[in-house]
Design an enzyme around this catalytic site. Structure first.
Site, PDB file in Angstrom:
ATOM      1  N   LEU A  60       0.875  -1.164   0.000  1.00  0.00           N
ATOM      2  CA  LEU A  60       0.000   0.000   0.000  1.00  0.00           C
ATOM      3  C   LEU A  60       0.916   1.218   0.000  1.00  0.00           C
ATOM      4  O   LEU A  60       1.890   1.255   0.762  1.00  0.00           O
ATOM      5  CB  LEU A  60      -0.876   0.032   1.263  1.00  0.00           C
ATOM      6  CG  LEU A  60      -2.207  -0.712   1.254  1.00  0.00           C
ATOM      7  CD1 LEU A  60      -2.863  -0.612   2.626  1.00  0.00           C
ATOM      8  CD2 LEU A  60      -3.157  -0.183   0.183  1.00  0.00           C
ATOM      9  N   ASP A  61       0.609   2.206  -0.823  1.00  0.00           N
ATOM     10  CA  ASP A  61       1.421   3.422  -0.856  1.00  0.00           C
ATOM     11  C   ASP A  61       1.443   4.077   0.517  1.00  0.00           C
ATOM     12  O   ASP A  61       0.540   3.890   1.327  1.00  0.00           O
ATOM     13  CB  ASP A  61       0.837   4.416  -1.871  1.00  0.00           C
ATOM     14  CG  ASP A  61       0.847   3.871  -3.283  1.00  0.00           C
ATOM     15  OD1 ASP A  61       1.732   3.052  -3.585  1.00  0.00           O
ATOM     16  OD2 ASP A  61      -0.033   4.256  -4.070  1.00  0.00           O
ATOM     17  N   ILE A  62       2.439   4.919   0.726  1.00  0.00           N
ATOM     18  CA  ILE A  62       2.601   5.587   2.010  1.00  0.00           C
ATOM     19  C   ILE A  62       1.381   6.422   2.390  1.00  0.00           C
ATOM     20  O   ILE A  62       1.016   6.535   3.555  1.00  0.00           O
ATOM     21  CB  ILE A  62       3.885   6.449   2.003  1.00  0.00           C
ATOM     22  CG1 ILE A  62       4.217   6.920   3.408  1.00  0.00           C
ATOM     23  CG2 ILE A  62       3.773   7.619   1.018  1.00  0.00           C
ATOM     24  CD1 ILE A  62       5.626   7.412   3.575  1.00  0.00           C
ATOM     25  N   SER A  96      -1.722   5.740   1.410  1.00  0.00           N
ATOM     26  CA  SER A  96      -2.920   4.900   1.366  1.00  0.00           C
ATOM     27  C   SER A  96      -3.081   4.175   2.704  1.00  0.00           C
ATOM     28  O   SER A  96      -2.104   3.967   3.425  1.00  0.00           O
ATOM     29  CB  SER A  96      -2.825   3.870   0.233  1.00  0.00           C
ATOM     30  OG  SER A  96      -2.696   4.517  -1.011  1.00  0.00           O
TER      31      SER A  96
END
Length: 245
Positions: A121-123, A125
């Site tokens: 998961l992106d930072i 998100s």
């Protein structure tokens, strides 16, 4: 694979979902794998009719491996820590263990060894992040032939292009490659629901940009059959023995 085609033993063990290829090589090195009753050697090839047995000791090692579900907050990276950002695995502590966990698995620091994210998961998100010691789980979720659905709630701003929703469902390309069909629909006036079966880097954000939208919030709420549910932000729980992705 035809009846007589020989492939590496580790690859065959992964195909049979006995373990991951890396784990297979480790078990073979330890002398814990037999082919047709004979202890296997590293690099050995087998055909489909060969009988493969894994030692009881290896099964016990597998049974002790844990899979952890974390509700990742903003500001944590999924993998290795970067500059001023902390890694999600730092949240896996006794204090952050959700008191609603019904698995009855006791927390031990040894469970952190070999624990790695199965997907990212992106930072910026949030939501469901899976960390596992089990190569079989990792292969199922992020392996080359993974077919696991990932469901997201995505808050957006901007004006959707005329055929934008149809393109989000099928018709967009990223990095010169056509994307697999997705399921995308409006949840309300500023939130979309995405269901994907692939996970390119920042895929949803980039898809939205192609149709005139900007993502302002992204939350993963399901992977396969496992839902985020009521797990609070920053807390984690074990995948239960009766749960399957």
């Amino acid at each position: 694979m035809s009846e007589f085609e020989a492939i590496r033993l580790s690859k065959r063990m992964a195909e049979l979902k006995i373990c991951s290829r890396r784990e297979a090589d480790s078990y073979i090195e330890q002398g814990l794998v037999k082919v047709n009753g004979v202890v296997a050697v590293l690099g050995q090839k087998v055909v489909p009719s060969d009988r493969i047995d894994l030692d009881k000791c290896a099964h016990q090692q597998q049974a002790k491996r844990v899979t952890i579900l974390l509700n990742k907050p903003v500001g944590y990276v999924s993998g290795q820590p970067e500059k001023e950002y902390r890694a999600a695995i730092e949240l896996i502590t006794a204090e952050n263990h959700w008191d609603g966990d019904t698995s009855k698995i006791p927390f031990e620091t040894s469970q952190l060894k070999g624990l790695a994210p199965a997907g990212r998961l992106d930072i910026d998100s949030v939501g469901l992040l899976v960390l596992t010691q089990d190569g079989r789980v990792a292969k199922q979720l992020i392996g080359e032939h993974s077919d696991s659905e990932k469901e997201y709630l995505v808050r957006v701003k901007g004006k959707l292009t005329e055929n934008g929703l149809a393109l989000l469902n099928h018709g967009l390309s990223l990095d010169g490659e056509k994307l697999r069909p997705a399921k995308v629909e409006w949840q309300n006036e500023d939130q979309l629901r995405f269901v994907l079966k692939q996970g390119k880097k920042r895929q949803i954000r980039r898809m939205c940009e192609l149709v005139g939208l900007r993502v302002v919030g992204l939350k993963r709420i399901r992977i396969g059959k496992v839902k985020l549910g009521t797990l609070p932000t920053g807390k984690w729980r074990y995948l239960g023995a009766n749960e399957r992705f």
